[in-house]
Design a protein around this motif. Structure first.
Motif, PDB file in Angstrom:
ATOM      1  N   ARG A  52      -2.154   2.656  -7.360  1.00  0.00           N
ATOM      2  CA  ARG A  52      -2.342   1.627  -8.400  1.00  0.00           C
ATOM      3  C   ARG A  52      -3.559   0.761  -8.083  1.00  0.00           C
ATOM      4  NH1 ARG A  52       0.868   1.754 -12.268  1.00  0.00           N
ATOM      5  NH2 ARG A  52      -0.070  -0.143 -13.090  1.00  0.00           N
ATOM      6  N   PRO A  53      -4.184   0.169  -9.116  1.00  0.00           N
ATOM      7  CA  PRO A  53      -5.338  -0.702  -8.868  1.00  0.00           C
ATOM      8  C   PRO A  53      -4.914  -2.001  -8.189  1.00  0.00           C
ATOM      9  CG  PRO A  53      -4.735  -0.747 -11.196  1.00  0.00           C
ATOM     10  CD  PRO A  53      -3.884   0.304 -10.552  1.00  0.00           C
ATOM     11  N   ALA A  54      -5.705  -2.439  -7.221  1.00  0.00           N
ATOM     12  CA  ALA A  54      -5.380  -3.662  -6.470  1.00  0.00           C
ATOM     13  C   ALA A  54      -6.354  -4.797  -6.788  1.00  0.00           C
ATOM     14  CB  ALA A  54      -5.385  -3.376  -4.972  1.00  0.00           C
ATOM     15  N   PHE A  55      -7.659  -4.485  -6.770  1.00  0.00           N
ATOM     16  CA  PHE A  55      -8.686  -5.493  -7.038  1.00  0.00           C
ATOM     17  C   PHE A  55      -9.765  -4.878  -7.928  1.00  0.00           C
ATOM     18  CE2 PHE A  55      -6.757  -6.802  -3.053  1.00  0.00           C
ATOM     19  CZ  PHE A  55      -6.595  -8.168  -3.233  1.00  0.00           C
ATOM     20  N   TYR A  82      -4.853   0.358  -4.105  1.00  0.00           N
ATOM     21  CA  TYR A  82      -4.185  -0.087  -2.871  1.00  0.00           C
ATOM     22  C   TYR A  82      -4.537   0.848  -1.715  1.00  0.00           C
ATOM     23  CZ  TYR A  82      -1.577  -3.884  -4.973  1.00  0.00           C
ATOM     24  OH  TYR A  82      -1.254  -5.072  -5.564  1.00  0.00           O
ATOM     25  N   ASP A  83      -4.719   2.117  -2.012  1.00  0.00           N
ATOM     26  CA  ASP A  83      -5.120   3.067  -0.976  1.00  0.00           C
ATOM     27  C   ASP A  83      -6.514   2.722  -0.445  1.00  0.00           C
ATOM     28  OD1 ASP A  83      -4.510   5.594   0.461  1.00  0.00           O
ATOM     29  OD2 ASP A  83      -6.322   6.274  -0.555  1.00  0.00           O
ATOM     30  N   PHE A 107       0.876 -11.534  -5.832  1.00  0.00           N
ATOM     31  CA  PHE A 107       0.737 -10.413  -6.772  1.00  0.00           C
ATOM     32  C   PHE A 107       0.528  -9.088  -6.053  1.00  0.00           C
ATOM     33  CE2 PHE A 107       0.841 -13.748  -9.753  1.00  0.00           C
ATOM     34  CZ  PHE A 107       1.248 -13.171 -10.955  1.00  0.00           C
ATOM     35  N   MET A 108       0.122  -9.137  -4.786  1.00  0.00           N
ATOM     36  CA  MET A 108       0.064  -7.924  -3.986  1.00  0.00           C
ATOM     37  C   MET A 108       1.487  -7.399  -3.749  1.00  0.00           C
ATOM     38  SD  MET A 108      -1.812  -7.392  -0.334  1.00  0.00           S
ATOM     39  CE  MET A 108      -0.645  -8.400   0.576  1.00  0.00           C
ATOM     40  N   CYS A 149       0.824  -1.211   0.000  1.00  0.00           N
ATOM     41  CA  CYS A 149       0.000   0.000   0.000  1.00  0.00           C
ATOM     42  C   CYS A 149       0.860   1.265   0.000  1.00  0.00           C
ATOM     43  CB  CYS A 149      -0.948   0.005   1.196  1.00  0.00           C
ATOM     44  SG  CYS A 149      -2.250  -1.241   1.063  1.00  0.00           S
ATOM     45  N   ASP A 150       1.961   1.219   0.727  1.00  0.00           N
ATOM     46  CA  ASP A 150       2.865   2.382   0.747  1.00  0.00           C
ATOM     47  C   ASP A 150       3.523   2.596  -0.618  1.00  0.00           C
ATOM     48  OD1 ASP A 150       2.327   2.919   3.367  1.00  0.00           O
ATOM     49  OD2 ASP A 150       4.100   1.901   4.165  1.00  0.00           O
ATOM     50  N   ARG A 151       3.869   1.493  -1.263  1.00  0.00           N
ATOM     51  CA  ARG A 151       4.635   1.585  -2.512  1.00  0.00           C
ATOM     52  C   ARG A 151       3.751   1.824  -3.734  1.00  0.00           C
ATOM     53  NH1 ARG A 151       9.093  -2.884  -4.630  1.00  0.00           N
ATOM     54  NH2 ARG A 151       9.770  -1.698  -6.447  1.00  0.00           N
TER      55      ARG A 151
END
Length: 562
Positions: free
Chosen positions: A41-44, A53-54, A274-275, A35-37
């Motif tokens: 970006r899209p996560a799901f 991720y945020d 992949f996370m 989440c920090d990095r």
């Protein structure tokens, strides 16, 4: 017991012999780092909605705060999750873990009997359930220790008005939500809102804390909860990451997640690995609707996909799949059951990408062996032991066998479970003091360290004293162009003790038992040839599409003698 490690000399370039176990203290630390990095970006992604991720960071914090602040759950309490692949799932998983609690992944297709067993066996204090399956829960909650229930609709995370429309259509038009009554149940979005008003207290977690009770053995007996620690999951994520990291690009991967996240394969391989790479998990809620599945992924420039043999076979036999643009795809990973050669060869022909087989168990978090990703073509092997993992082929007296001999596959490494929840006797049967996990799989290893599964011990067929392995028979039958799916079992026989029986789903409606008999005669020695053939419209499968031979053994009716 010491083992030789011939596989190390044959590792792909860049793959280390040992992984760094201490880079992350917990699964939560992996999430926080990602989440920090990769915050923006899209996560799901699911049903047209994407969480960054945020978003996952914020929403999982809120859910964690609700569980501890509102519900008063204490460190180590168990929370059962009963949902297919929807956006609520990763939020709930990471929320439970961030609260210092333990996730109990629960198959939404469970019957009331199965759900009652799992809730009582795990001692789950809370349950998060999709409305579609809440009727099952409502039947048994009164007979369990589960005190809190959070319910959620299929469209809850999609944003207004789409969420409202989706939930109305699912309930009233498609009628996919049987009536249920769970007094005191809290809605998922209300839980998030309440959590946002609470103070989130970060739980300090270490490798020894239990992250998941992952239930297994339901197809062979009473389901047992494998205790998977944060250390187990971090280890396996690091192991798999080191293997695929040679090809994976940080922040650019899109993986199709069709296998359910409640299954250990997708949970680790897709959800966690992949996370770490800042990838996007594209969640498929109902992969059984193959035409809709193919239509959906045709719009996605995906780079990776995981699945079981039946999933890949189903895609290959769905019109339109061969028209997809596979130019971005670089990883197709098969596991959960044996990948059949005809399926792997056709996959390579259609997509241009080798279907790489890996091997794992719930008890190993799950990966234990994997083939090199640059494999030019299917090789029939489950690959080599992954980093920081030992494999030994042992006889019934637990003595190590020489290279090439067939025996029980045993695994030792940091990804091996702590044991079965509240079942010390059953733990002792499979997990020795020396750290070796006895898998119950029959295998051999070649001189390069590649492992070949011969079969499950319990599935082996004994014909006139000769061992017949169902996988071999199934591979041969599956190669017939008229066959869509096949399963082989042993049935009692007066003359030979057991005889081979096959269950076949036709691709060609004109296929006959005689056709199959001739095909098997040309490819199998006499005692391996099926004596009985039964044609079926479908074969019984587990929640991830693995064919359940036990159910076929329990109902050996309607055979046609071949």
């Amino acid at each position: 017991m010491s083992t030789q490690r011939p596989w190390l000399a044959n590792y792909p370039a860049g793959v280390p012999a040992e992984i760094d176990l201490h880079e992350y203290a917990s699964v939560v630390a992996v999430l926080e780092s990602a989440c920090d990095r990769f915050r923006q970006r899209p996560a799901f992604c699911n049903m047209g909605k994407t969480l960054s991720y945020d978003d996952v960071d914020r929403l999982s914090r809120q859910f964690a705060a609700f569980l501890t602040g509102d519900l008063g759950l204490k460190r180590g309490d168990r929370v059962a999750l009963m949902m297919p692949n929807v956006l609520q799932y990763p939020i709930a998983i990471f929320g439970v873990l961030r609260a210092g609690l333990t996730v109990v992944n629960t198959n939404p297709m469970y019957t009331p009997r199965e759900l009652k067993h799992q809730l009582n066996d795990s001692g789950a204090a809370a349950l998060v359930v999709l409305d579609n399956f809440a009727a099952t829960a409502s039947e048994v909650l009164g007979e369990t220790s589960c005190r809190h229930v959070i319910t959620t609709g299929l469209g809850d995370m999609l944003g207004f008005p789409k969420s409202l429309i989706t939930n109305l259509v699912v309930k009233h038009v498609k009628k996919l939500v049987p009536a249920f009554n769970i007094p005191g149940a809290i809605r998922f979005n209300d839980a998030l809102a309440r959590g946002a008003r609470q103070n989130f207290v970060r739980a300090e977690l270490g490798h020894g804390d239990i992250a998941f009770l992952q239930y297994t053995g339901g197809t062979t007996g009473v389901a047992k909860g494998a205790m998977l620690t944060h250390g187990n999951l971090v280890a396996n994520m690091q192991q798999a990451s080191s293997w695929i990291g040679v090809n994976a690009k940080m922040g650019e991967e899109i993986i199709i997640t069709a296998l359910p996240l409640y299954h250990i394969f997708a949970l680790t391989a897709n959800g966690l690995v992949f996370m770490k790479f800042g990838g996007l998990n594209y969640l498929i809620t109902n992969p059984r609707d193959m035409p809709a599945f193919v239509k959906e992924i045709n719009q996605v420039p995906f780079t990776a996909i995981t699945g079981v043999n039946t999933l890949f076979n189903g895609l290959l036999n769905t019109p339109g799949f061969d028209q997809i643009n596979f130019s971005t795809l670089h990883l197709a990973l098969g596991g959960g059951m044996a990948v059949q050669r005809p399926v792997a060869e056709r996959w390579k022909k259609v997509t241009g990408v080798t279907l790489v087989e890996a091997y794992g168990l719930t008890e190993t978090s799950p990966a234990a062996c994997m083939n090199p990703l640059d494999l030019p073509e299917y090789n029939g092997s489950i690959g080599m032991p992954i980093s920081s993992t030992e494999v030994s082929i042992q006889d019934d007296n637990r003595n190590q066998l020489p290279v090439g001999d067939i025996g029980e596959l045993c695994v030792r490494g940091p990804q091996v479970m702590k044991g079965y929840w509240n079942r010390p006797e059953e733990t002792a049967q499979v997990l020795g003091d020396d750290g070796w996990l006895h898998t119950g799989d029959v295998a051999r290893m070649d001189e390069k360290g590649y492992v070949y599964i011969v079969d499950r011990k319990k599935d082996m067929i004994l014909v006139s004293g000769f061992n017949v392995y169902p996988n071999e028979v199934e591979d041969v039958v599956a190669a017939h162009p008229g066959v869509l799916e096949v399963a082989a079992i042993g049935v009692p026989d007066e003359k030979s003790g057991e005889a081979v029986k096959i269950f076949v789903v036709r691709k060609d409606p004109n296929l006959t038992a005689e056709d199959l008999r001739a095909h098997c005669k040309a490819n199998l020695t006499g005692y391996k040839q099926p004596r009985f053939v039964e044609f079926r419209d479908s074969l019984p499968k587990s929640n991830v599409g693995k064919i359940i031979r036990r159910e076929l053994r329990d109902a050996p009716k309607g055979a046609v003698k071949a």
